[in-house]
Design a protein around this motif. Structure first.
Motif, PDB file in Angstrom:
ATOM      1  N   ILE A 160       3.826  -2.922  -5.157  1.00  0.00           N
ATOM      2  CA  ILE A 160       4.842  -2.600  -6.156  1.00  0.00           C
ATOM      3  C   ILE A 160       4.925  -3.744  -7.159  1.00  0.00           C
ATOM      4  O   ILE A 160       5.261  -4.870  -6.797  1.00  0.00           O
ATOM      5  N   VAL A 161       4.553  -3.436  -8.378  1.00  0.00           N
ATOM      6  CA  VAL A 161       4.721  -4.396  -9.462  1.00  0.00           C
ATOM      7  C   VAL A 161       6.185  -4.278  -9.864  1.00  0.00           C
ATOM      8  O   VAL A 161       6.561  -3.481 -10.719  1.00  0.00           O
TER       9      VAL A 161
ATOM     10  N   ASP B  44       6.016  -6.076  -2.059  1.00  0.00           N
ATOM     11  CA  ASP B  44       7.006  -6.151  -3.131  1.00  0.00           C
ATOM     12  C   ASP B  44       6.683  -7.393  -3.950  1.00  0.00           C
ATOM     13  O   ASP B  44       7.017  -8.510  -3.550  1.00  0.00           O
ATOM     14  N   ALA B  45       5.999  -7.198  -5.059  1.00  0.00           N
ATOM     15  CA  ALA B  45       5.647  -8.340  -5.914  1.00  0.00           C
ATOM     16  C   ALA B  45       6.679  -8.430  -7.024  1.00  0.00           C
ATOM     17  O   ALA B  45       6.695  -7.607  -7.940  1.00  0.00           O
TER      18      ALA B  45
ATOM     19  N   VAL C  99      -5.511   1.763  -2.344  1.00  0.00           N
ATOM     20  CA  VAL C  99      -4.447   0.896  -2.840  1.00  0.00           C
ATOM     21  C   VAL C  99      -3.697   1.594  -3.960  1.00  0.00           C
ATOM     22  O   VAL C  99      -4.301   2.049  -4.933  1.00  0.00           O
ATOM     23  N   CYS C 100      -2.398   1.684  -3.796  1.00  0.00           N
ATOM     24  CA  CYS C 100      -1.547   2.238  -4.855  1.00  0.00           C
ATOM     25  C   CYS C 100      -0.883   1.090  -5.598  1.00  0.00           C
ATOM     26  O   CYS C 100      -0.104   0.340  -5.023  1.00  0.00           O
ATOM     27  N   VAL C 101      -1.248   0.947  -6.863  1.00  0.00           N
ATOM     28  CA  VAL C 101      -0.543  -0.007  -7.719  1.00  0.00           C
ATOM     29  C   VAL C 101       0.629   0.772  -8.306  1.00  0.00           C
ATOM     30  O   VAL C 101       0.436   1.719  -9.064  1.00  0.00           O
ATOM     31  N   ASP C 102       1.832   0.389  -7.910  1.00  0.00           N
ATOM     32  CA  ASP C 102       2.991   1.221  -8.251  1.00  0.00           C
ATOM     33  C   ASP C 102       4.033   0.403  -9.011  1.00  0.00           C
ATOM     34  O   ASP C 102       3.970  -0.820  -9.053  1.00  0.00           O
ATOM     35  N   GLY C 103       4.950   1.122  -9.598  1.00  0.00           N
ATOM     36  CA  GLY C 103       6.120   0.473 -10.189  1.00  0.00           C
ATOM     37  C   GLY C 103       7.297   0.668  -9.253  1.00  0.00           C
ATOM     38  O   GLY C 103       7.257   1.545  -8.379  1.00  0.00           O
TER      39      GLY C 103
ATOM     40  N   GLY D  98       3.500   4.180 -16.079  1.00  0.00           N
ATOM     41  CA  GLY D  98       4.290   3.199 -16.826  1.00  0.00           C
ATOM     42  C   GLY D  98       3.479   1.955 -17.099  1.00  0.00           C
ATOM     43  O   GLY D  98       2.249   2.007 -17.152  1.00  0.00           O
ATOM     44  N   GLN D  99       4.190   0.828 -17.241  1.00  0.00           N
ATOM     45  CA  GLN D  99       3.510  -0.427 -17.576  1.00  0.00           C
ATOM     46  C   GLN D  99       2.448  -0.790 -16.545  1.00  0.00           C
ATOM     47  O   GLN D  99       1.320  -1.134 -16.889  1.00  0.00           O
ATOM     48  N   HIS D 100       2.820  -0.705 -15.253  1.00  0.00           N
ATOM     49  CA  HIS D 100       1.873  -1.123 -14.210  1.00  0.00           C
ATOM     50  C   HIS D 100       0.605  -0.271 -14.259  1.00  0.00           C
ATOM     51  O   HIS D 100      -0.492  -0.750 -13.981  1.00  0.00           O
TER      52      HIS D 100
END
Lengths: 575, 171
Positions: free
Chosen positions: A472-473, A542-543, A443-447, A396-398
């Motif tokens: 989490i973005v 949780d960002a 590192v997992c950049v996630d939605g 997705g976006q992230h």
């Protein structure tokens, strides 16, 4: 020399013979004998997932981070149907996977027995090949063939479905040193004349680009790619799947093209007079409207899978064969014909640099909300210069922001679901990558939407000693769908609002025994992320980000790839 | 354009399913399909006909080559192959009409496979064109049922050098 043993033990001896270090799975009725064999002892580490989809994505993450074959194990029926998503994902992204599933007893096959599913049938469209083993003596040969098919030619998933009684049958076991499959002969060489023609085309071109896909990584051709690009001074455009195949910080790297790629890469690809495709497949997310794609370009297409050549875009110079060999020969040919000090297309590179200068990735770093791009940029800056970081993403976006802003200089450090676009890939893939590279920071950049699809694997991460950091973005929405609804469906936000109310991700993390962090203010961002990266435990950040932020640039679906929608000018503030 | 594709496959469970699935999944349409044994007990031959542009035919061939059970794919170009098909035709045949039908059958080399009081069954072997002609001529007499095998084919013995290129060599 053969040894008497049970079919279940024969499976494990075969995995050991293949050098398998770790398998990811969950037991169940029809695969119980194999798990009993695990209890009898093996050098294969078993990682117990919480859902078969998680096990499958872990095996994928392991395979992509290590370059080895990933192994996933599940039981019959719902076990294997849960595995279908990662199998399809591995199929689309050419990830080598051997999936071993239990099947009901031979005598019950076809009777709609408890937990019976036609596993080979249900996976048929998304495997390179599959076997239903009903004769125990076939096990060693089938497993040898399974690993061979998964990793040779164009990599991909295979399924070995083993009836329960086969696992319980005693056989004379000997692992075959090699396997001969008369119908599976992927190309082992490249045609020298085609390579010579490719070199001529490169020397004659004034606006050449290397269009590199994930095949460069699977074909272990990244060093050769670097040599080729430098020998010819050729700009390199790397797709989402190829991020890291060519160093992002190299002067010749122009990064990702496509729907959310940069304007300079899209313009470069579309205004080139020569596209040299390397293990890339002219996917619709890259080309946009195919008939309008790169109208002035001659195409050289390198691929180990002959069926990809000419599938979507006609190749003027087709070169089927292993990419490592092909690029070695092309670089050699180019060097010997161009001579030393060959500068390549200087004016063309200057043009690309100018576009890069003119149309950078932009967003407005103001307002009350934390910006998702700022989260990714901070992660990038905190890890700058490190060569022991592996990134995974959801979809997705992230994912697109991660593609745009992260810097990956090494192969196999950016793992993402490209072809299938599988939400929920990120966390389990990260766990698999950690198993492959225990010393790396994963590192997992996630939605927030993605994370909730496989969040239960936090338990796996914590209990198996495979700590990863999930950032989490969190915009509280299914962000990319929201973006399409805003832009193309008159802002009718139908069923996309997940909210910032539940769950409390930091508390959820704590409940699983992981470290939980929440950040809402940009001033706290760097500190919190640094702490999460350094804590040495499984961590969830949780960002909480701007729900309305859209991902730019963007090429609308079906539009020509040159018709890029930029970040709205009036809102732009220097990033 | 209609193409006849001859595929040698390992005689294993699921081989046909893999091929038909690939066709269905990629949106290729099979017009006819015939499967049968070959001179080798472990190898079957599938002969199928498809109507598609040349580029799509190339994609079909390449995608079939990727299937592990597929040993050889060759396209039989018109004029370079011997192609035959078998049909069984049940036609209304009151005693008064039999002589006329028999005469017609004779022209096509058709045999009477079965005879009843009011109907008869012809068996006929020929090229697909011949079978279609036979069918059209029988139709006015009252065609009751028709079964065709789909065409099978081999490259001509008289022009071996013009055989389609094999990419997988059968051992």
């Amino acid at each position: 020399m053969s040894t008497r043993m049970l079919g279940s033990d024969a499976i494990l001896r075969s995995l050991e013979a293949e050098g398998v270090e770790v398998a990811f799975g969950i037991p169940g009725g029809a695969i119980l004998p194999l798990y009993d064999a695990f209890a009898r002892g093996t050098t294969v580490r078993h990682v117990l997932a919480r859902h078969e989809q998680g096990a499958g994505h872990m095996a994928e993450g392991y395979a992509r981070a290590s370059g080895k074959v990933g192994v996933a194990i599940a039981t019959s029926g719902p076990g294997v149907t849960n595995l279908v998503t990662p199998i399809a994902d591995a199929w689309m992204d050419s990830t080598p996977l051997v999936c071993i599933t239990g099947q009901v007893r031979s005598s019950l096959i076809g009777t709609d027995a408890f937990q019976e599913t036609d596993a080979t049938g249900i996976t048929l469209p998304v495997v390179k090949h599959s076997w239903l083993v009903q004769e125990a003596e076939e096990l060693p040969h089938v497993l040898k063939a399974a690993f061979h098919v998964a990793r040779s030619g164009r990599c991909g998933p295979v399924l070995v479905d083993v009836a329960k009684d086969v696992q319980e049958t005693e056989i004379d076991y000997a692992y075959p040193p090699r396997v001969d499959l008369p119908g599976w002969r992927p190309p082992a060489s490249v045609h020298p004349r085609q390579v010579a023609e490719a070199a001529s085309a490169l020397l004659a071109a004034s606006r050449p680009v290397l269009y590199v896909g994930g095949g460069a990584m699977n074909g272990d051709a990244c060093e050769e790619l670097l040599e080729l690009a430098e020998a010819g001074g050729i700009p390199v455009i790397t797709t989402l799947m190829a991020k890291g195949a060519f160093p992002d910080s190299h002067a010749l790297c122009y990064g990702p093209p496509g729907m959310h790629g940069s304007k300079w890469a899209n313009w470069g690809l579309n205004r080139a007079d020569l596209i040299v495709a390397v293990g890339a497949r002219f996917d619709d997310r890259v080309t946009g409207k195919l008939s309008a794609f790169a109208p002035g370009a001659k195409v050289v297409h390198f691929d180990v899978d002959p069926a990809e050549i000419g599938k979507l875009r006609r190749a003027d110079i087709p070169v089927a064969g292993p990419l490592k060999l092909a690029l070695t020969e092309l670089a050699g040919e180019l060097r010997s014909r161009a001579g030393p000090g060959h500068a390549g297309p200087v004016a063309w590179r200057a043009q690309l640099d100018e576009w890069r200068e003119q149309f950078p990735y932009r967003y407005a770093r103001d307002g009350e909300w934390l910006k998702p791009q700022a989260v990714v940029e901070t992660l990038r800056d905190l890890t700058a210069g490190r060569d022991d970081v592996v990134w995974t993403t959801g979809v997705g976006q992230h994912q697109m922001w991660a593609m745009q802003y992260l810097v990956c200089d090494r192969p196999r450090t950016f793992l993402t679901s490209g072809g299938l676009g599988t939400m929920g890939y990120g966390l389990p893939a990260a766990i698999g990558a950690k198993a492959a590279r225990p010393d790396a920071t994963v590192v997992c950049v996630d939605g927030d939407g993605c994370f909730q699809m496989t969040a239960q694997e936090l338990a796996t991460s914590v209990l198996e000693g495979l700590p990863v950091v999930v950032v989490i973005v969190n915009n509280g929405w299914l962000g990319m769908v929201r973006q399409w609804q805003e832009m193309f469906y008159d802002e009718r936000f139908s069923q996309t609002h997940l909210t910032h109310q539940v769950p409390d991700y930091a508390q959820l993390a704590e409940a699983y025994g992981a470290a939980g962090f929440t950040v809402e203010d940009e001033d706290d961002l760097e500190g919190v992320l640094a702490e999460a990266l350094e804590c040495g435990r499984t961590a969830v950040v949780d960002a909480r980000c701007d729900p309305a932020e859209k991902c730019f640039p963007m090429i609308p679906a079906g539009a020509a790839a040159t018709d890029v929608i930029e970040f709205p000018e009036e809102e732009a503030v220097e990033a | 354009m209609t193409h006849t594709v001859s595929v040698l496959v390992e005689n294993k469970p699921g081989a046909l399913a893999r091929i038909s699935n690939m066709f269905a999944r990629r949106g290729f349409n099979i017009e006819s399909l015939a499967v049968g044994p070959t001179e080798r007990h472990d190898v079957s031959r599938i002969v199928l006909t498809v109507t598609c542009p040349a580029e799509q035919l190339e994609q079909i061939e390449k995608q079939m080559h990727k299937l592990v059970n597929v040993l050889r794919v060759s396209t039989l170009a018109a004029g370079e192959a011997v192609e035959r098909e078998l049909a069984l035709v049940k036609v209304a045949a009151a005693p008064s009409r039999r002589a006329e039908l028999m005469a017609l059958a004779d022209v096509f080399g058709a045999r009477v496979a079965d005879l009843g009081p009011q109907e008869m069954v012809f068996e006929v072997v020929g090229t697909p064109d011949q079978l279609e002609s036979f069918e059209e001529l029988l139709r006015p007499h009252g065609l009751k049922e028709l079964a065709r095998t789909g065409r099978i084919g081999l490259a001509r013995a008289s022009s071996p050098a013009r055989n389609a290129r094999p990419q997988h060599v059968l051992r």
